[in-house]
Design an enzyme around this catalytic site. Structure first.
Site, PDB file in Angstrom:
ATOM      1  N   TYR A  22      11.629  15.572   3.637  1.00 46.09           N
ATOM      2  CA  TYR A  22      11.951  14.917   2.373  1.00 46.09           C
ATOM      3  C   TYR A  22      13.048  13.864   2.467  1.00 46.09           C
ATOM      4  CZ  TYR A  22       9.176  18.766   0.594  1.00 46.09           C
ATOM      5  OH  TYR A  22       8.161  19.651   0.364  1.00 46.09           O
ATOM      6  N   HIS A  99       4.893  11.221  -4.468  1.00 38.44           N
ATOM      7  CA  HIS A  99       5.429  12.255  -3.580  1.00 38.44           C
ATOM      8  C   HIS A  99       6.185  11.592  -2.440  1.00 38.44           C
ATOM      9  CE1 HIS A  99       3.025  15.269  -5.593  1.00 38.44           C
ATOM     10  NE2 HIS A  99       2.032  14.396  -5.557  1.00 38.44           N
TER      11      HIS A  99
END
Length: 146
Positions: A22, A99
């Protein structure tokens, strides 16, 4: 033009949670940069994050008459939440799903999205830049389609 950015569960942990997937940036830094981009494009961006599905549904409902577009990173709810899908369809506000990671390059259970088929577009896999690309795409869509 008023836009709403929704972030789902665990995104408050950005910068700490699995940085290899991430990234190391925090949600606050992503939101700050995105607000600046929105302002430069003549838009106002409001940001909301919750780990609770119902809170996200309520915030979507509150967007009626207030927001012209929605950016949503629903996190894990992307793959499980019919409630979020129904809320987005119910308010009939154009939205872009986004995302940080490429969900199709991850576990098979992350390949299914309950939101994607009705979204204006889907952006994934570009880390924090996914937010910027989604914002640009949504603004362009709204300007072209009223």
């Amino acid at each position: 033009m008023h836009l709403l950015l929704l972030n789902g569960p665990n995104l408050n942990l950005l910068g700490q949670r699995e940085p290899g997937i991430y990234g190391s940036g925090t949600l606050a830094s992503i939101e700050d940069g995105l607000r600046q981009e929105a302002t430069a494009a003549g838009a106002v961006l409001e940001c909301f994050q919750s780990n609770f599905e119902g809170a996200l549904v309520e915030r979507i409902h509150q967007a009626i008459g207030a927001s012209q577009g929605i950016l949503i990173n629903a996190g894990a709810f992307t793959h499980t939440s019919i409630a979020l899908r129904d809320a987005l369809l119910g308010v009939a506000i154009p939205y872009v799903e986004l995302h940080l990671s490429n969900t199709h390059a991850r576990e098979p259970f992350r390949h299914r999205s309950y939101l994607a088929d009705r979204a204006v577009g889907v952006v994934s896999g570009f880390g924090a830049m996914s937010y910027s690309l989604a914002l640009q795409g949504l603004i362009d869509h709204l300007r072209q389609n009223g």
